[in-house]
Design a protein around this motif. Structure first.
Motif, short mmCIF file in Angstrom:
data_model
loop_
_atom_site.label_atom_id
_atom_site.label_comp_id
_atom_site.label_asym_id
_atom_site.label_seq_id
_atom_site.Cartn_x
_atom_site.Cartn_y
_atom_site.Cartn_z
N GLU A 65 -0.23 -0.09 -0.92
CA GLU A 65 -0.61 0.57 -0.67
C GLU A 65 -0.50 1.38 0.84
OE1 GLU A 65 -4.85 1.64 -2.99
OE2 GLU A 65 -4.91 -0.09 -2.17
N PHE A 66 -1.06 0.28 1.22
CA PHE A 66 -1.12 0.55 2.66
C PHE A 66 0.24 0.88 3.44
CE2 PHE A 66 -0.65 -2.18 6.84
CZ PHE A 66 -1.61 -0.98 7.65
N PHE A 78 -0.73 0.13 -11.16
CA PHE A 78 -0.24 0.53 -9.65
C PHE A 78 0.88 0.71 -10.05
CE2 PHE A 78 0.26 -2.03 -5.81
CZ PHE A 78 -0.24 -0.99 -4.66
N PHE A 79 1.50 2.45 -10.68
CA PHE A 79 2.78 2.47 -10.75
C PHE A 79 4.19 3.05 -9.33
CE2 PHE A 79 0.74 2.82 -15.20
CZ PHE A 79 0.86 1.31 -15.59
N GLU A 80 2.69 4.26 -8.69
CA GLU A 80 3.40 5.00 -7.87
C GLU A 80 3.49 4.41 -6.49
OE1 GLU A 80 5.69 6.85 -9.05
OE2 GLU A 80 4.84 7.44 -11.24
N GLU A 81 2.80 3.33 -6.74
CA GLU A 81 2.67 3.22 -5.14
C GLU A 81 4.07 2.06 -4.86
OE1 GLU A 81 0.05 3.23 -7.18
OE2 GLU A 81 -1.58 3.11 -6.00
N GLY A 104 -2.24 4.39 -17.00
CA GLY A 104 -1.40 5.65 -16.46
C GLY A 104 -1.66 5.36 -15.08
N GLN A 105 -1.31 6.31 -13.96
CA GLN A 105 -1.03 5.58 -12.92
C GLN A 105 -2.74 5.92 -12.67
OE1 GLN A 105 0.71 5.12 -10.29
NE2 GLN A 105 -1.46 4.83 -9.43
N GLU A 106 -3.29 5.22 -11.99
CA GLU A 106 -4.78 4.88 -11.02
C GLU A 106 -4.58 5.61 -9.84
OE1 GLU A 106 -5.61 1.36 -8.37
OE2 GLU A 106 -4.33 2.73 -7.28
N ALA A 113 3.17 2.05 1.27
CA ALA A 113 3.06 3.51 1.11
C ALA A 113 2.35 3.95 2.41
CB ALA A 113 2.43 3.75 -0.77
N ASP A 114 1.08 4.70 2.03
CA ASP A 114 0.31 5.30 3.08
C ASP A 114 1.16 5.48 4.44
OD1 ASP A 114 -1.88 7.09 4.35
OD2 ASP A 114 -1.99 4.90 5.86
N SER A 119 -5.19 6.75 -6.68
CA SER A 119 -4.60 6.54 -5.85
C SER A 119 -4.48 7.38 -3.95
CB SER A 119 -3.18 6.58 -5.59
OG SER A 119 -2.78 5.79 -4.55
N PHE A 120 -4.13 7.86 -3.59
CA PHE A 120 -4.00 8.75 -2.76
C PHE A 120 -3.80 10.53 -3.64
CE2 PHE A 120 -1.38 5.47 -0.62
CZ PHE A 120 -2.28 4.74 -0.07
N LYS A 177 4.63 7.55 4.49
CA LYS A 177 4.10 8.59 3.91
C LYS A 177 3.88 9.60 4.73
CE LYS A 177 2.87 12.32 0.89
NZ LYS A 177 4.13 13.20 -0.32
N TRP A 187 -1.78 12.72 -3.01
CA TRP A 187 -0.64 12.76 -2.76
C TRP A 187 0.12 11.89 -4.09
CZ3 TRP A 187 2.71 8.48 -1.91
CH2 TRP A 187 2.46 7.62 -1.11
N ILE A 188 -0.19 11.38 -4.93
CA ILE A 188 0.08 10.05 -6.29
C ILE A 188 -0.67 11.07 -7.38
CG2 ILE A 188 0.17 7.93 -6.99
CD1 ILE A 188 1.08 6.90 -4.91
N TYR A 197 7.24 4.13 -4.38
CA TYR A 197 7.64 4.97 -3.37
C TYR A 197 7.79 3.78 -1.88
CZ TYR A 197 6.38 7.95 0.44
OH TYR A 197 6.63 8.73 1.14
N ASN A 242 -5.88 6.32 -17.21
CA ASN A 242 -6.70 5.54 -16.76
C ASN A 242 -7.50 6.66 -16.03
OD1 ASN A 242 -7.04 3.61 -14.49
ND2 ASN A 242 -4.60 3.50 -14.42
#
Lengths: 329, 540
Positions: B374-375, B411-414, A67-69, B377-378, A71-72, B381, A74-75, B417, A82
């Motif tokens: 991720e850099f 590493f899915f949402e980054e 699943g999602q790691e 994405a930030d 991270s920020f 954002k 907002w995620i 996004y 995970n």
């Protein structure tokens, strides 16, 4: 190949007890000596295997992330599939051990008109879960034979298990589910071509053994009555190290006990050790936090590398020509 | 390159999953053309001092093995059982439930039962039982044990190079048995005998001596990037000014060398350059640490460590504060799950902070390596990028999750996004084929050669099949990803199974949408194709 052999083995085991108890009157051997031996083999064997695994180190932290790691902020992290913390790992392992989380994901892929279609397939999960839970509850219920005054917890399990209050003696739900689940697990090995193709004697044997244990147990409880006072006398005798093996108990009991003994003794040498193995599996029991916390490899050693100096020596002129800065002009 | 022509998709798509009547141990391996890669050359293995280096041909009967090969393999197994709990436990606890069977893309694409992860593992497990367990020694075949013979060795080689270490099986396994780990160790054993494939051994040797898999020398790296700089200027009117091996830069940027080489990876590289310029980032490229990927990882864990030590050596030499890594799959598995163990503690670097947004990358505080996605994405954002997603309006995009960043990182949402902010038309593939359940491109772990094209098309079939679904349903015409091997491997896969779908790196999409300071009115995208007409919503 493996199926016939396993079936023969289980039948031979049953006949062996029959001959031993009925023919040779070896009640004490089958009622006490073998169970003791099996219990000792089980205990020492399981500890030995787990310690042996444990002696192999875990050089790298390589969880399989589901699943999602982390991270920020907002995620949204999937904290259990995970995990990045120890508590997350604990939940992941609890879900794995008690709910078979990974198996719950199971899909089935089929080719239809040249297209691959993936669908959910929960049967193995359901049968596996039903089997393991029923086995555990039945094991706990059996503790009544080893305690003089049956503790409340065990009585509670019994009461819940006989919730529907059907039959005399009361019908235990776990008995039905266990037989059903084991039968499914067995049949899928015989019916599904791919599972059949990979199955070994070591896969059929424990299933047939457990099925025989369940059937003999059910026979004893509901159909072929045994001398229950004699049984309790024997089991309490086992606990207090003064076993008295009564001849009046009935051979079905000895068959049941012997098959259980075989299962216990066989356990440490077999794939049944997955019980301990799942807890030690490095793809599940570690946090996915490698970039935050360093994991140490106990056998790490220095390796040969090609240094920058060697690199620059190889390419200095070309680098200078291209205007790339160098250490030595 | 391929000697025979591979069958057309209709024919290849007829896959029979019924196992043969004969027991698998009684079916000797058949080394089929188009399904394997060339054997490693002596000269490639000699560069890194690997044992038993020699030229050999997999199709020939004589593999020119050393006299005591059996002893070498068995000792190799014994040593690894003591070094890896994964290997030790995975050899013992499989119950052969079959949950993994139809999870493997190679099985789904070939129907070969030895590609079921459980059976691929049994190939090795059977030998383990014979030599390392009492039951196997006594009961032999009944216990699933067998002798180590030359045929068995060849079977290992054939099937360990038919596994891309994608870990999809591991996700579904109730005990987390990871075929990737078994393949990694199986390949280590192969390497003890000089039985690598050239497609891995060659790049490994290149990377060791020249810093990158492609063997690009320092001046070539610079001239390649200069070429991108010119293209960018032509397209945008903005002149970006990258630096190389510059001491005192704040950030060292490292990406797979594949990004410098071929279409469409080069557009991703141009995307990096444009983004960094727009931000005014104080960063440098390195010609020495010029490879983020790690083909050593497909060789042995030791070789993987040998290749990547230069990343931190270079960061130290240049005195940077932290490291930024480009788009790549296996690179990030290695960076994320292995680097810290091999090279830590990285106390000569600083905890990474984005100089643009001030965001602290808390999840990278120990390794000090940040994923470019991720850099970015930030940045998005925090509204730091001026984006015009309509420039990508000719694209209907879907996203392919790389195996390694999915199941070795999460590493899915980054990337989603980022993509959704730079594209207006995005559609997901079916749930069972994305995120942690993603299907491999079929060419990972060093198998993206040309002589094994049938293997690659078969292995990529489940992925292509899911793309085809959204291609037909939503008109998807662009397959985005964050992996250099994907960018190399997916275009032929799409041409074969789903013509009409092209492949792009995520930062190519970003750069097309990025409105740069002082840019001229753009008329073409990075591929020099006309931009979609404003408000026209052309072919959607």
């Amino acid at each position: 190949m493996g199926l016939g052999l396993s079936l023969t083995a289980v039948i031979a085991l049953i006949l062996l007890v029959f001959a031993g108890v009925k023919g040779a009157n070896l009640h004490l051997l089958f009622g006490a000596v073998i169970p003791y031996a099996a219990f000792i083999i089980f205990t020492i064997g399981v500890i030995y295997r787990v310690v042996k695994w444990g002696r192999s180190p875990v050089p790298f932290r390589i969880p399989t992330t589901g699943g999602q790691e982390n991270s920020f902020p907002w995620i949204k992290q999937n904290k259990f599939d995970n995990p990045s913390t120890t508590s997350g790992v604990i939940v992941r392992m609890l879900l794995e051990v008690f709910a078979f989380r990974s198996l719950f994901r199971l899909t089935k892929s089929e080719l239809k008109d040249g297209k691959l279609v993936h669908g959910s397939d929960k049967w193995l999960w359901l049968a596996g879960l039903a089997f393991h839970w029923c086995f555990l509850i039945i094991l706990i219920r059996h503790l009544r034979f080893f305690t003089q005054n049956v503790p409340f917890v065990i009585q509670l399990f019994e009461a819940l298990d006989a919730f529907f209050q059907v039959g005399v003696p009361l019908l235990y739900l776990t008995d039905i589910f266990l037989v059903g689940a084991v039968t499914y697990l067995f049949l899928r090995r015989v019916v599904f071509p791919q599972v059949k193709y990979i199955s070994l004697a070591a896969d059929y044997f424990p299933l047939l053994l457990i099925l025989s244990i369940a059937v003999t147990g059910i026979l004893m409880r509901y159909f072929i009555r045994v001398d229950i006072v004699g049984v309790k006398q024997l089991t309490m005798g086992l606990v207090t190290f003064s076993p008295v093996a009564s001849e009046s108990i009935g051979v079905i009991f000895y068959i049941h006990v012997f098959l259980v003994s075989v299962l216990f003794a066989y356990f440490p040498f077999s794939k049944l050790m997955h019980m301990g193995g799942v807890l030690l599996s490095p793809t599940r029991n570690l946090a996915n936090n490698n970039r935050m916390v360093r994991h140490i490899n106990p056998w790490d050693y220095p390796v040969h590398v090609h240094t920058y100096e060697e690199y620059e020596n190889d390419f200095r002129e070309k680098m200078k020509k291209a205007g790339i800065p160098v250490e030595k002009e | 390159m391929a000697k025979t022509k591979i069958p057309n998709p209709d024919e290849l798509g007829k896959i029979d999953y019924t196992p043969p009547k004969k027991h698998w141990m009684d079916i000797p391996v058949e080394i089929k053309p188009d399904m394997y890669c060339h054997g490693a050359k002596a000269k490639s293995l000699k560069v890194v001092d690997f044992p038993n280096a020699r030229d050999w041909t997999p199709a020939e009967a004589d593999w020119k093995l050393p006299e005591d090969w059996k002893k070498i393999v068995l000792e190799g197994i014994s040593e690894r059982l003591k070094k890896y709990r994964t290997f030790h436990v995975f050899m013992d606890i499989c119950v052969r439930c079959g949950a993994c069977a139809d999870k493997c893309h190679f099985f789904l694409g070939s129907g070969d039962p030895k590609n079921m992860p459980v059976l691929r593992a049994e190939l090795l497990r059977s030998v383990y039982r014979k030599y390392f367990t009492t039951g196997g020694k006594i009961f032999g075949k009944t216990a699933g044990a067998r002798e180590l013979t030359l045929d068995v060795l060849k079977e290992w080689w054939y099937y360990f190079y038919q596994c891309t270490e994608c870990r999809r099986c591991s996700l579904f396994c109730p005990y987390g048995i990871d075929q990737a780990e078994i393949t990694i160790i199986g390949r280590e054993l192969m390497n003890l005998l000089g039985l690598n494939i050239e497609w891995i051994a060659g790049p490994t040797a290149n990377c060791y001596m020249k810093g990158n898999h492609l063997g690009l020398e320092p001046h070539t790296i610079k001239s390649t990037i200069d070429f991108f700089v010119n293209d960018i200027e032509d397209i945008t009117g903005v002149k970006v000014e990258p630096t190389f091996n510059r001491k005192g830069a704040e950030i060292l940027f490292i990406t797979p060398s594949g990004d410098l080489f071929a279409d469409p990876g080069i557009y991703t590289a141009m995307g990096y350059l444009m983004l960094f310029h727009e931000l005014g980032l104080d960063y440098t490229w390195s010609t020495y640490a010029s490879e983020g990927g790690n083909f050593g990882f497909f060789t042995s864990n030791e070789m993987a460590k040998r290749l990547h030590s230069k990343i931190y050596a270079e960061a130290k030499r240049l005195g940077v504060k932290w490291i930024l890594g480009g788009e790549c799959g296996h690179m990030w598995r290695v960076w994320h799950q292995y680097h810290n163990t091999w090279f830590g503690p990285m106390d000569f670097l600083e905890e990474p902070v984005s100089p643009i947004t001030g965001t602290k990358f808390a999840n990278a505080k120990s390794t000090k390596v940040v994923h470019l996605v991720e850099f970015t994405a930030d940045l998005i954002k925090h509204g730091k990028l001026k984006l015009d997603p309509s420039r990508n309006d000719n694209l209907v995009v879907t996203f392919h999750d790389s195996c390694n960043t999915s199941r070795g990182m999460g590493f899915f949402e980054e990337p989603r996004y980022v993509i959704k902010n730079v594209c207006n038309h995005f559609h997901e593939m079916p749930d069972d084929t994305i995120r942690e359940r993603t299907f491999c491109c079929g060419s990972g772990s060093g198998l993206n050669a040309s002589e094994n094209m049938e293997l690659r098309m078969r292995g990529g079939f489940p992925r292509a099949n899911a793309v085809k679904f959204v291609h037909e349903k939503h008109g998807v015409n662009m397959l985005a990803n964050i992996c250099a091997i994907d960018r190399a491997a997916l275009p032929p896969l799409m041409d074969y199974w789903v013509p009409g779908v092209r492949v792009t790196g995520t930062h190519e999409l970003v750069a097309n949408a990025l409105v740069m300071k002082g840019e001229k009115e753009r008329t073409v995208n990075l591929r020099n194709e006309p931009l979609p007409e404003k408000g026209g919503d052309s072919d959607v």
